[in-house]
Design a protein around this motif. Structure first.
Motif, short mmCIF file in Angstrom:
data_model
loop_
_atom_site.label_atom_id
_atom_site.label_comp_id
_atom_site.label_asym_id
_atom_site.label_seq_id
_atom_site.Cartn_x
_atom_site.Cartn_y
_atom_site.Cartn_z
N GLY A 177 7.17 -5.90 12.19
CA GLY A 177 6.78 -5.87 13.59
C GLY A 177 6.49 -4.46 14.10
O GLY A 177 6.08 -4.29 15.24
N TYR A 204 -0.89 0.93 10.41
CA TYR A 204 -0.57 -0.32 9.72
C TYR A 204 0.51 -1.08 10.48
O TYR A 204 1.61 -0.56 10.73
CB TYR A 204 -0.10 -0.02 8.29
CG TYR A 204 0.28 -1.28 7.55
CD1 TYR A 204 -0.68 -2.27 7.28
CD2 TYR A 204 1.60 -1.50 7.14
CE1 TYR A 204 -0.32 -3.43 6.61
CE2 TYR A 204 1.95 -2.67 6.47
CZ TYR A 204 0.98 -3.63 6.20
OH TYR A 204 1.33 -4.79 5.57
N ASP A 205 0.18 -2.31 10.85
CA ASP A 205 1.16 -3.18 11.49
C ASP A 205 1.89 -3.95 10.41
O ASP A 205 1.33 -4.86 9.79
CB ASP A 205 0.46 -4.15 12.45
CG ASP A 205 -0.21 -3.40 13.59
OD1 ASP A 205 0.37 -2.38 14.04
OD2 ASP A 205 -1.33 -3.79 14.01
N THR A 228 -6.70 -2.00 6.84
CA THR A 228 -6.09 -1.46 8.06
C THR A 228 -7.14 -1.26 9.14
O THR A 228 -6.87 -0.65 10.16
CB THR A 228 -5.42 -0.11 7.76
OG1 THR A 228 -6.40 0.75 7.17
CG2 THR A 228 -4.26 -0.26 6.79
N SER A 288 4.58 -0.66 14.07
CA SER A 288 3.28 -0.11 13.74
C SER A 288 3.48 1.28 13.14
O SER A 288 4.03 2.16 13.78
CB SER A 288 2.43 -0.03 15.02
OG SER A 288 1.16 0.46 14.67
N TYR A 289 3.06 1.42 11.91
CA TYR A 289 3.28 2.67 11.17
C TYR A 289 2.05 3.56 11.17
O TYR A 289 0.91 3.07 11.20
CB TYR A 289 3.65 2.37 9.72
CG TYR A 289 5.04 1.79 9.57
CD1 TYR A 289 6.13 2.62 9.28
CD2 TYR A 289 5.24 0.42 9.69
CE1 TYR A 289 7.38 2.07 9.13
CE2 TYR A 289 6.50 -0.12 9.55
CZ TYR A 289 7.58 0.71 9.27
OH TYR A 289 8.82 0.17 9.13
#
Lengths: 600, 398
Positions: free
Chosen positions: A71, A66-67, A31, A73-74
Motif C-alpha cells: 500500500g 512504484y506502488d 511503473t 508508494s516507493y
C-alpha cells in the motif's frame, strides 16, 4: 523530498548480454515511467551504438515510482551500470551510489566472469543482492543449474531468486516487490553537512557538465555554494533535479535521493566521477571513500584517411572527451599516415566504440593502428620515459630496461578446458597464480599476464579454445620488467612506422614472420612487386613478397556491356579509396590491425 | 514479347541526336545455354513459334526505325546473340531482306556480320545470306578441343567447327572466330593446338578472351563448390600472352584488347563501340547508345534510359574506351574542341594523367598518340579505372 524510508537505490548488474537493459525497459513500462508509445527498445541505452551492440557504455539513473503491495508508494532510483570490463571503475562508482543490486544471470548461460566480478564488487560495496534468473522463456533455460552456480560460485542463497523474462515481462512485478521488501532504505544522516557522491557525468552543450549524484548525508538545494572535495573547485548549484528519464528540476534533493546537478562548470575535468560534493562553507571534512583517477590502459594511433580531416578529428575528439573523461589524446605524427592522434582508452571495447562513434557521429573516415600499452622505459642516461607508441621507443642501445603493465586476470571455464587455458596463457607470457573450483562445473583461474598480450588476441583465442565457454575479467596489477624489442615492418624497402610494434624478445621471430605473411595476404597485388620485411633494428627477421599484379582487364566487352563494366571499374576504385597510399603502395586499412589477426 | 528495344526518343532524324552509325540486332535464343553464359538468351527448339513472332517484331521495329530515318547513316550491321544461326536460313534471310527493304539498299553498309554456331550453320545459309549482303561471319568456336568444349557446355565439337569454317571460307574470307582460355581441363599445349587450328582454318579475325565466372552461371557454381578447377589469374595471363605472341607471329594485328585481325579484317562494328559511334540496338536486351546534340551520351535498354553521361563524362568515357584499341588516343583528341566543355582545364588534367601512366609504364606516347604499352594491356583496368576516375574530378562539377 521523499521520506528516506521509502527510497530504494539499486542497480542492475549482469554479465554482458544477460538481458539487463531489456529488463530495465520492462521496469520503466510497468511503473508507467514511460508509456508504451514512447518506448524505444532499451530505453536506458540511449546511444545508437549502445542499442546496436546491446551494451551499456554510460551509466544512467532513472527515478521510478512504484506502488507496492503493502500500500506504500516507493521512490526507486534505478542506476544502470556499464556491463563491460573496460568500465569497471564506472561500475564501482555506480554501485557506491546504491544500497542494493539486482544480479541478473542468464538462465541459459549461467554465471560468467563478469557476473562474479560484478557480484564481488557489489558485495564489497555492502549491497543487498537480489539474484534474478532471466530469460526463463527460452527453451534452453536451466534454472536449477543456474541456481546451483549462484549458490556455489557466488555464495549467495538462490532459493528465493526471482525468475523473470525481460522479454515477456513475466516476474517483473515480483522483482519490484522484492526490491521494495529486501533492499534497505538509505542510511545516512539528514542533519549532517552535505555529502553527495558524483557517480557519473555528461556534457550538455547548453548547461555544461551535468553531474549525476547520490545524496549520502544532508541535502542539496538550488543556490547552495558547493565544493568538490577532490579537485577543490567551488561552484553554485544552479539546478538540481531528477531524471524520469527526462530531467525534471526540483528545489531540493534530500538524504538518500538520487538526481542530477548543474553547476555551470564547463570543463569535464573539474567534475570527476567518484568525487564528493559538500558545502563550500561548513561542509564535511571527510570525503566519501573510493575516489581514484581513471587512467587509459590501451593506446592507438587514430589518423584521418583524408589528411584534410585532421582539424575535424581534433574537434570531434574534443567534443567526445566532454562526455568521456576517460578518453586521453595527444597529437601524433606518422611518416606513413601523416597527422593524427595517439588516443588512450580504458580497453579495447572502449577503443572500438570511440572510433565507431567518431566515424559515425562526425562523418570521419579514420584509420586506427594496432593498439599498444604504456611502457616505462629507463634509459642508460638514467632518464625515465613513458612510451605510448612504438614510434617513440628510443633506440635499443639507449635503453637500460623496459617495464610493461601486467594485469591480474580471472578466467572462468568449465573444468574440461583447464589445460587449454594453461597452454594459451603460457603462450601469452601469463604467470599462473592459482585456481579454484567454484562448483563442479566452473573453475576460476588466476593469472598475471602482460596487458600487451591480452589486448592482442588473448580473449578471442580464449573464446575459441573453450568453445565460447570462457569468460574473462581483469584488473591492473603493476609494472614488471621484460625483454622487449621494437619490430619494424618495411614495405618496398621503407619502414612504415605505423606498422611497428613492441614485442617480447622470444616472440620476435615468430611474430615477425606471421605478420609478414599476414600482410602478404592483406596487401593486394600492385603494379610493382612489393617486398615485405620484418626487422629489429638492421636485422631482418623475415621477408616475403607481394607479387606484381599480372592481369586485371575486362577483356570480353562489347557495346551493350559498357555501362556495367564501367560500374565495375567504379567499384574497384571505391575499394582503392579505402586504402592508404604509402609511397606507391596501396595498403588496406586492415593491414594496420593485422597484428591482431595472426593465424595461430 | 513486346519488350523489344523501343528506340523512343532515339530517332536520328530528330534534330536532337547524332545519327546512328551502327545497328545491332539481338537474337536471344539458343539450342542450349552454355555453362559460362550470362547473356540475354533462352534455350528453346528451332520449331518454336516464338522465334517467328520475335522475327516478326524485329521486322516491324526495323520498318518503324527506318520510317523515323534512324537507319539512313548506318555503316555497320551486326546480328548477334544468343545464336542467330539458330533461327535458320529462312528466318535470317527474312530479317536481312527486311533490312534491305527498310534501308532502300545495303550499299552504304560497309560491314554486315552474322554470328553463328557450328552446329546450326550450313552451306545454304551461308550462301543465301552472302547473296543478300552479309559479308562477315563470326563463328562461336571457343576451343578446338572436344573435352574443353564439353566442359563449357557447348553442343558442337571440333570437327563441326572445322567443317563450318570451311563452308564459310568458300563464300567469304571475312571470317571471325572466338577462342577462350582458362577453360577447365585446358593446358598450354591444348591452348596452342586451338590457336594453331584457328589459324589453319583460315580465320582472319580471332577474339581471344579468358573465361570469366559470372554470377549465376552453372560453371561458376561448379567452381565455387570445388567440383571444377579453373586457371588462376596468373595462368590466364600466361595463356593470353602465349596467344598474343603466336598470333602476332602469324601476321595478326593485336588491334584491340581482345581482338586480333589480319590486315584489312578488323571489325568495323567493334571499333565503332570504342570510338564513340552512336549505335542503335534492336531486340530484347539490346542496348542503344545515343549522342544528344548537347553532348550527353544516353544508353537505352528495353525502352529505359539506363545510363546518362554528361558531355564531360562522355568525353572521359570515350578516352577510356579508345584505350582498348592499339591506336589509343591521339594528342588531337585531348585538345579537340568538344561540345559543351571548358576544354583547357579538363584537357590538361587528362594529359597529366596520361603522362603519369607513361611514367608508370602502363602507357607509351609515340607518334602523337597515347596507347597501352606492350604487355600492359593485361592491366587494362588500371588504365581504364584511372581515366574514368577523372569523371569524378572536382573541376567537372558545374
Amino acid at each position: 523530498m521523499t521520506d528516506p524510508e521509502l527510497i530504494r537505490n539499486f542497480s542492475i548488474i549482469a554479465h554482458i548480454d544477460h538481458g539487463k537493459s531489456t529488463l530495465a525497459d520492462r521496469v520503466l513500462e510497468l511503473t508507467h515511467t514511460i508509456s508504451q508509445r514512447d518506448m524505444v527498445e532499451q530505453m536506458l541505452d540511449s546511444m545508437d551504438i549502445e542499442r546496436e551492440r546491446g551494451i551499456t557504455i554510460k551509466s544512467q539513473a532513472v527515478r521510478v515510482l512504484y506502488d507496492a503491495a503493502d500500500g506504500l508508494s516507493y521512490q526507486f532510483n534505478l542506476i544502470d551500470t556499464p556491463g563491460h570490463v573496460d568500465f569497471t571503475y564506472e561500475v564501482s562508482r555506480s554501485l557506491a551510489a546504491c544500497d542494493g543490486a539486482v544480479l541478473v544471470v542468464d538462465a541459459t548461460q549461467g554465471v560468467e566472469a563478469q557476473t562474479v566480478a560484478n557480484a564481488l564488487m557489489a558485495m564489497n560495496a555492502n549491497l543487498e543482492l537480489i539474484p534474478v534468473i532471466n530469460k526463463i522463456d527460452l527453451p534452453a533455460a536451466d534454472i536449477e543449474r543456474v541456481r546451483t552456480e549462484i549458490e556455489e560460485g557466488l555464495a549467495i542463497p538462490a532459493d528465493d531468486a526471482v525468475l523473470v523474462s525481460g522479454k515477456t515481462g513475466d516476474g517483473v512485478r515480483e522483482l519490484l516487490e522484492a526490491v521494495a521488501r529486501r533492499i534497505p532504505a538509505p542510511s545516512g544522516s539528514a542533519d549532517a553537512p552535505l555529502r553527495a557522491l558524483i557517480f557519473d557525468s555528461y556534457y550538455d552543450s547548453y548547461r555544461g557538465v551535468v553531474a549525476l549524484i547520490r545524496v549520502v548525508d544532508g541535502q542539496i538545494a538550488v543556490g547552495q555554494k558547493l565544493s568538490f572535495m577532490a579537485t577543490g573547485i567551488q561552484a553554485v548549484a544552479e539546478e538540481v533535479g531528477v531524471r524520469r528519464p527526462i530531467n525534471t528540476p526540483v528545489e531540493v534533493l534530500g538524504m538518500g535521493e538520487v538526481g542530477y546537478l548543474v553547476t555551470g562548470l564547463k570543463d569535464p575535468a573539474e567534475v570527476k566521477v567518484g568525487d564528493t560534493l559538500t558545502l563550500a562553507k561548513g561542509g564535511a571534512t571527510e570525503p566519501l571513500p573510493g575516489y581514484r583517477e581513471v587512467k587509459p590502459m590501451v593506446y592507438t594511433g587514430i589518423f584521418p584517411l583524408d589528411g584534410d580531416q585532421y582539424e575535424d578529428l581534433r574537434d570531434a575528439l574534443d567534443k567526445m572527451a566532454l562526455n568521456d573523461p576517460a578518453l586521453a589524446y595527444e597529437p601524433e605524427v606518422s611518416h606513413a599516415l601523416g597527422f593524427g592522434f595517439r588516443v588512450g582508452f580504458l580497453g579495447l571495447l572502449h577503443m572500438e566504440v570511440v572510433k565507431e562513434r567518431l566515424e559515425r557521429e562526425f562523418s570521419l573516415d579514420l584509420l586506427a593502428t594496432a593498439p599498444s600499452v604504456e611502457y616505462h622505459v629507463f634509459t642508460t642516461k638514467g632518464e625515465f620515459l613513458s612510451v605510448h607508441s612504438p614510434q617513440d621507443m628510443p633506440d635499443a642501445t639507449q635503453i637500460e630496461r623496459i617495464e610493461e603493465p601486467f594485469l591480474k586476470a580471472t578466467v572462468l571455464i568449465p573444468p574440461d578446458y583447464v589445460g587449454a587455458v594453461m597452454e594459451l596463457s603460457q603462450g601469452h607470457r601469463g604467470n599462473f597464480q592459482n585456481m579454484q573450483y567454484l562448483s563442479t562445473s566452473t573453475v576460476e583461474m588466476h593469472y598475471l599476464i602482460p596487458l600487451s598480450e591480452l589486448i592482442l588476441d588473448y580473449f578471442d583465442r580464449l573464446k575459441s579454445r573453450t568453445k565460447g565457454y570462457a569468460s574473462l575479467d581483469y584488473e591492473f596489477y603493476g609494472y614488471q620488467a621484460a625483454e622487449l624489442l621494437k619490430l619494424d615492418i618495411l614495405l618496398a624497402g621503407k619502414p612504415v612506422d605505423a606498422l611497428s610494434f613492441i614485442v617480447h624478445k622470444d616472440k620476435a621471430y615468430s611474430l615477425g614472420e606471421s605478420l609478414a605473411r599476414k600482410l602478404k595476404d592483406i596487401i593486394p597485388r600492385q603494379l610493382f612487386e612489393v617486398p615485405i620485411q620484418a626487422a629489429v633494428g638492421s636485422r631482418v627477421l623475415s621477408r616475403t613478397n607481394v607479387k606484381a599484379l599480372r592481369k586485371d582487364v575486362l577483356a570480353k566487352c562489347y557495346g551493350g556491356d559498357i555501362t556495367r563494366k564501367r560500374k565495375l571499374l567504379e567499384k574497384q576504385k571505391a575499394g582503392k579509396k579505402r586504402m592508404k597510399s604509402i609511397g606507391n603502395v596501396d595498403i588496406p586499412q586492415e593491414a594496420f590491425m593485422a597484428i591482431l589477426k595472426l593465424d595461430e | 514479347m513486346g519488350e523489344l528495344a523501343n528506340p523512343q526518343g532515339a530517332s536520328a532524324d530528330s534534330p536532337k541526336f547524332v545519327p546512328f552509325q551502327e545497328l545491332y540486332l539481338h537474337i536471344p535464343f539458343c539450342a542450349q545455354r552454355c555453362s559460362y553464359c550470362d547473356f540475354t538468351t533462352e534455350a528453346t527448339v528451332a520449331e518454336d513459334a516464338a522465334l517467328d513472332t520475335y522475327v516478326d517484331e524485329l521486322v516491324s521495329i526495323i520498318g518503324y526505325c527506318a520510317g523515323q530515318g534512324a537507319l539512313k547513316d548506318v555503316r555497320t550491321i551486326y546480328i548477334g546473340g544468343g545464336t542467330p544461326s539458330f533461327l535458320g536460313a529462312r528466318r535470317l534471310s527474312r530479317l536481312v531482306g527486311a533490312l534491305t527493304k527498310a534501308m532502300g539498299s545495303l550499299d552504304g553498309v560497309v560491314e554486315f556480320t552474322v554470328e553463328a554456331n557450328p552446329e546450326s550453320i550450313d552451306k545454304r545459309m551461308v550462301e543465301e545470306l552472302a547473296a543478300l549482303g552479309v559479308n562477315r561471319f563470326s563463328l562461336g568456336v571457343q576451343s578446338f578441343d572436344d573435352h574443353e568444349l564439353q566442359a563449357l557446355g557447348r553442343i558442337h565439337d571440333s570437327a563441326s567447327a572445322q567443317a563450318a569454317l570451311s563452308v564459310i571460307r568458300s563464300s567469304t574470307e571475312n571470317v571471325a572466330i572466338d577462342l577462350m582460355c582458362g577453360i577447365p581441363l585446358q593446358s598450354a599445349v591444348s591452348w596452342q593446338a586451338s590457336l594453331d587450328a584457328a589459324v589453319s582454318c583460315g580465320a582472319n579475325h580471332i577474339s581471344v578472351y579468358p573465361l570469366s565466372l559470372e554470377k549465376g552461371c552453372a560453371l561458376t557454381d561448379a567452381v565455387a563448390s570445388g567440383r571444377v578447377v579453373v586457371a588462376d589469374q596468373d595462368t590466364q595471363a600466361d595463356l593470353l600472352l602465349q596467344a598474343e605472341q603466336y598470333l602476332q607471329k602469324q601476321g595478326f594485328d593485336h588491334y584491340e584488347i581482345a581482338s586480333y585481325a589480319r590486315p584489312g579484317f578488323q571489325c568495323q562494328h567493334n571499333i565503332g563501340y570504342w570510338t564513340g559511334q552512336p549505335y542503335l540496338g534492336i531486340g530484347r536486351g539490346a542496348v542503344t547508345m545515343c549522342i544528344a546534340h548537347d553532348g550527353r551520351r544516353i544508353r537505352i535498354l528495353d525502352g529505359k534510359w539506363i545510363d546518362v553521361l554528361s558531355a564531360h563524362e562522355a568525353w572521359i568515357e570515350e578516352a577510356m574506351l579508345r584505350m582498348r584499341l592499339a591506336s589509343g588516343l591521339a594528342d588531337s583528341f585531348i585538345f579537340q574542341n568538344h561540345k559543351g566543355m571548358q576544354k583547357a582545364t579538363v584537357a590538361i588534367a587528362l594529359q597529366k594523367l596520361l603522362e603519369e601512366m607513361v611514367e608508370l609504364g602502363l602507357l607509351k606516347h609515340t607518334q602523337g598518340r597515347y596507347s597501352i604499352a606492350d604487355h600492359s594491356w593485361l592491366l587494362g583496368n588500371e588504365v581504364f579505372g584511372r581515366i574514368w576516375s577523372l569523371a569524378d574530378h572536382d573541376m567537372f562539377r558545374q
